[in-house]
Design an enzyme around this catalytic site. Sequence first.
Site, short mmCIF file in Angstrom:
data_model
loop_
_atom_site.label_atom_id
_atom_site.label_comp_id
_atom_site.label_asym_id
_atom_site.label_seq_id
_atom_site.Cartn_x
_atom_site.Cartn_y
_atom_site.Cartn_z
N SER A 132 0.82 -1.21 0.00
CA SER A 132 0.00 0.00 0.00
C SER A 132 0.86 1.25 0.00
O SER A 132 2.09 1.18 -0.06
CB SER A 132 -0.95 -0.01 1.20
OG SER A 132 -1.93 0.98 1.08
N ASN A 133 0.19 2.39 0.05
CA ASN A 133 0.85 3.70 0.08
C ASN A 133 0.35 4.45 1.31
O ASN A 133 -0.80 4.28 1.70
CB ASN A 133 0.43 4.53 -1.13
CG ASN A 133 1.08 4.08 -2.40
OD1 ASN A 133 2.04 3.31 -2.38
ND2 ASN A 133 0.56 4.53 -3.51
N HIS A 134 1.19 5.31 1.86
CA HIS A 134 0.72 6.18 2.93
C HIS A 134 -0.30 7.17 2.38
O HIS A 134 -0.01 7.85 1.40
CB HIS A 134 1.87 6.97 3.54
CG HIS A 134 2.80 6.11 4.34
ND1 HIS A 134 2.46 5.60 5.57
CD2 HIS A 134 4.04 5.66 4.09
CE1 HIS A 134 3.47 4.89 6.04
NE2 HIS A 134 4.45 4.89 5.15
N ALA B 2 -3.76 7.99 -3.65
CA ALA B 2 -2.38 7.50 -3.76
C ALA B 2 -2.48 6.07 -4.27
O ALA B 2 -2.41 5.11 -3.51
CB ALA B 2 -1.70 7.56 -2.40
#
Lengths: 243, 243
Positions: free
Chosen positions: A46-48, A113
């Site tokens: 995942s992404n922040h 994101a």
Amino acid sequence: EILQQVTSFFDKTVAISAESKTLQGEHVVITAGPTREPLDPVRYLSNHSSGKMGFALAEAAAKAGAQVTLIAGPVHLATPAGVHRVDVESALDMQQAVAASLPDCTLFIGCAAVADFRAEQVGAEKIKKTADSDTMALTLTKNPDILAWVAEQPKAPFTVGFAAETQKVAEYAQAKLKRKGIRMIVANDVSNSALGFNSDDNAAEVFWYAATGEVTSRCFQQRSKTQLATDLIELISEQKHEQ
Amino acid sequence: EILQQVTSFFDKTVAISAESKTLQGEHVVITAGPTREPLDPVRYLSNHSSGKMGFALAEAAAKAGAQVTLIAGPVHLATPAGVHRVDVESALDMQQAVAASLPDCTLFIGCAAVADFRAEQVGAEKIKKTADSDTMALTLTKNPDILAWVAEQPKAPFTVGFAAETQKVAEYAQAKLKRKGIRMIVANDVSNSALGFNSDDNAAEVFWYAATGEVTSRCFQQRSKTQLATDLIELISEQKHEQ
């Protein structure tokens, strides 16, 4: 008496700005939050991203009179009043939801994101560790570029993207504006931990194609994400109506 | 009159169970939630885990009279009353926090969904996509096995682990109990989406070494995570005091 006139002037200004439905009649589609790319039933990439900026934009667009569809990755946020929300997990899910909302979309803001890569193969069962191997090789495959894909549709909406960068922010953002074929890009420097990601504050530098075809920019110094969203929606609707 | 006797009997039972401080004098360390393994400043690898089960265990242990340290990965949960909470991100962070709390720990419950692997190299800047490459190879390296590491300490606390499995749950859980050198394991079948992960309900099958050295088990059918936590703390304190 002068004070009274001044007060009355500002009261009117505030009243007008609060009532100006600059996005009346528009269908705004906004993506927000991260995506999660499963490796197996328990692991993911995942992404922040807290989703706060995208949710603030959805709220500001609804207040500006737009019909708003908010396509959200996994976040812990309440849906803003009057906003239609679609929850998704992966980038492929998000693209599908975007595709479904495109037909009457007039303004697209890609604030999510989106994970650039997903696992080439997703395990149906949990991948077991083997005691004899201390490393694991993972082959990732590129996810669709939702923003560029929206911008290249035959009847593309006015398309706005976001760029979270840790260095050369202005340079990378302008390159992204051109490469993706979009109309405007909002650049954040996420190397400053007081801003961006999970923070309630943000700052941004926005680049767009003016009517002359030249790239123009504006800086928004640090402010609350709610305020920045209102300011961005104002700039976006201004530019959209000019073109 | 019979009704009154029955009511009075149950009232007493509830009162006794609520007041029984079965973990008085114990220092319980509980890990909860996922860990996040950064690939670069924006991307990470993680596991599905809401942290609800670990937080419910921390609450139940505090109610049972224990001093509780809760070492939590990134979750969106309030700290239970009377619990000392330490927030961490990666598996290495978590191991460090566990190490710091071990000296006077008498009971360790590893409920966190620790990521098995982390990136071999973490990018200091955001990794840029290259247009010419549709795949990305990622080399991951094994994270420390916090549970096994706690269990092999010279003055190891009574160590309880969790196993989230999607198949052969009992078989894999018993193998994990032996391989990790721990005293008890709580197995969840996470293939049932009504339970586990982000759900408020859970079911479990628990395996432990009885005083005879034999592996014994007990099933806890579906119930709220709060209730399951209370039941598990009761079983754990029973077994801990027997040995």
